[in-house]
Scaffold this active site. Structure first.
Site, short mmCIF file in Angstrom:
data_model
loop_
_atom_site.label_atom_id
_atom_site.label_comp_id
_atom_site.label_asym_id
_atom_site.label_seq_id
_atom_site.Cartn_x
_atom_site.Cartn_y
_atom_site.Cartn_z
N ASP A 182 76.80 5.06 66.58
CA ASP A 182 76.99 3.60 66.53
C ASP A 182 78.38 3.31 65.96
OD1 ASP A 182 76.19 0.81 66.66
OD2 ASP A 182 76.08 0.86 64.47
N SER A 183 78.83 2.08 66.17
CA SER A 183 80.13 1.69 65.63
C SER A 183 80.09 1.69 64.09
CB SER A 183 80.49 0.30 66.12
OG SER A 183 79.54 -0.63 65.64
N TYR B 225 83.01 -3.18 66.81
CA TYR B 225 83.42 -2.99 68.21
C TYR B 225 83.23 -4.29 69.02
CZ TYR B 225 83.44 2.21 68.07
OH TYR B 225 83.71 3.54 67.82
N GLY B 226 82.38 -5.18 68.50
CA GLY B 226 81.90 -6.33 69.26
C GLY B 226 82.97 -7.21 69.87
N CYS C 121 74.05 1.70 70.08
CA CYS C 121 74.95 0.58 69.92
C CYS C 121 74.97 -0.17 71.25
CB CYS C 121 76.35 1.11 69.58
SG CYS C 121 77.63 -0.17 69.50
N ASN C 122 74.62 -1.43 71.24
CA ASN C 122 74.56 -2.20 72.48
C ASN C 122 75.95 -2.39 73.07
OD1 ASN C 122 71.64 -3.58 72.87
ND2 ASN C 122 72.07 -3.16 70.73
N THR C 123 76.95 -2.60 72.19
CA THR C 123 78.30 -2.85 72.67
C THR C 123 78.83 -1.62 73.40
OG1 THR C 123 78.57 -4.26 70.72
CG2 THR C 123 80.56 -3.69 71.93
N GLU D 67 77.64 -5.48 57.84
CA GLU D 67 78.52 -4.38 57.41
C GLU D 67 78.99 -4.58 55.96
OE1 GLU D 67 80.02 -1.43 58.98
OE2 GLU D 67 78.33 -1.66 60.35
N CYS E 63 71.65 -6.08 69.38
CA CYS E 63 72.67 -5.43 68.57
C CYS E 63 71.91 -4.69 67.48
CB CYS E 63 73.62 -6.45 67.95
SG CYS E 63 74.74 -5.73 66.74
N THR E 64 72.25 -3.41 67.30
CA THR E 64 71.43 -2.60 66.40
C THR E 64 71.63 -2.95 64.92
OG1 THR E 64 73.13 -0.87 66.53
CG2 THR E 64 71.24 -0.68 68.01
N HIS E 65 72.60 -3.81 64.64
CA HIS E 65 72.76 -4.28 63.26
C HIS E 65 71.75 -5.38 62.90
CE1 HIS E 65 76.61 -2.23 63.47
NE2 HIS E 65 76.87 -2.54 62.21
N1 DGL Z 1 75.55 -2.04 66.47
C1 DGL Z 1 76.50 -2.52 67.44
C2 DGL Z 1 75.73 -3.09 68.64
O1 DGL Z 1 74.55 -2.77 68.82
C3 DGL Z 1 77.42 -3.44 66.71
C4 DGL Z 1 78.63 -3.70 67.32
C5 DGL Z 1 79.88 -3.95 66.54
O2 DGL Z 1 80.44 -3.01 66.01
O3 DGL Z 1 80.36 -5.10 66.62
O4 DGL Z 1 76.26 -3.83 69.45
#
Ligand code: DGL
Length: 276
Positions: free
Chosen positions: A12-13, A44-45, A75-77, A161, A195-197
């Site tokens: 993940d990011s 990363y978003g 990570c979805n992004t 974060e 988004c996994t966050h």
């Molecule tokens: N956990 C990432 C996702 O699922 C977060 C992306 C990010 O870093 O902005 O999209």
């Protein structure tokens, strides 16, 4: 005979993928795992397609070099912006026997188990929303049977974060984005946390989500789908070692990573810093 260490890589990011790893380890404790969070370059978003692809590719190659034959982009992004190119352009050239899987398709496959009226809301980063990955995957699987409405939540990842999920600022932004989403479609009966966050914000989300609306939380969904995938692909399962070990890597300093990572993962953990 020497122990073959072939862990499953989870990327993940930043911290978000730990919510996925937690569910995966609960469901499949026998495997070895390496978690890699690119916290130094998160979020990363809001980054461009090319940059997300480049960063994700570097992370996947690092995990391959550490013995992973299977990598999950938790990570979805990264799943939205890098998965297809890695699968189609990089893997055939690098090693066609390795696999990289994402989180969007398995989430979309579960949607009919949640929605009753076909109105689905997607909450995600700007990158995920702009990529249209969710509406496209949903259209591929269900034609026009579902009505999909998206809302980008650019402040949610930075709040998570920075460990600010209990701050009134989190309530403010969660309420704002949910209000926007339900203004666009008041009939939504299911929201995908794309988004996994975002699972870390569930307490705040529950304060402002209209009654009866269901939340599709990706952790258990991805864990089920991985279990199913490994049972359908014994040739990949055989290439995943099973000594129940867990290793955590971050591109940030471990002193920054460990306290918050422990919160996401549900228990204290020790990490190692690496460069990509
Ligand atoms: N956990 C990432 C996702 O699922 C977060 C992306 C990010 O870093 O902005 O999209």
């Amino acid at each position: 005979m020497q122990k073959m260490f072939q862990p499953i890589g989870v990327f993940d990011s930043g911290y978000g993928g730990l919510t996925i790893l937690k569910s995966i380890v609960e469901k499949l404790p026998q495997y070895d795992y390496i978690y890699l969070g690119d916290n130094a370059r998160n979020p990363y978003g809001s980054r461009s397609f090319d940059v997300v692809y480049q960063y994700t590719r570097e992370a996947v190659m690092k995990l391959f070099s550490m013995g992973c034959n299977l990598v999950i982009l938790a990570c979805n992004t990264a799943s939205a912006k890098a998965l297809r190119t890695i699968q189609q352009n990089d893997l055939p050239f690098f090693d066609p026997s390795r696999r990289v899987l994402g989180v969007i398709r398995p989430s979309v496959e579960k949607v009919p188990f949640y929605t009753e009226n076909g109105h689905v809301g997607i909450l995600g980063t700007a990158g995920t929303v702009l990529s249209e990955s969710y509406p496209l995957e949903i259209a591929k699987l269900y034609d026009d049977h579902l009505i999909v409405t998206q809302e980008a939540c650019p402040m949610w990842v930075p709040l998570v974060e920075n460990g600010e999920v209990n701050n009134p600022a989190a309530d403010y932004f969660v309420q704002k984005n949910l209000t926007n989403l339900f203004r666009k479609d008041p009939d939504i009966d299911t929201v995908i946390l794309g988004c996994t966050h975002y699972p870390l914000l569930i307490p705040a989300i529950l304060k402002f989500l209209p009654n009866g609306v269901k939340i599709l939380d990706q952790g258990p969904v991805i864990a089920d789908s991985l279990k199913d995938y490994l049972s359908r692909h014994p040739e990949i399962d055989q290439k995943c070692s099973k000594y129940s070990t867990l290793q955590f890597l971050t591109t940030e300093s471990v002193n920054n990573f460990e306290p918050l990572a422990g919160l996401f993962f549900g228990k204290t953990l020790k990490a190692q810093k690496i460069a990509l």
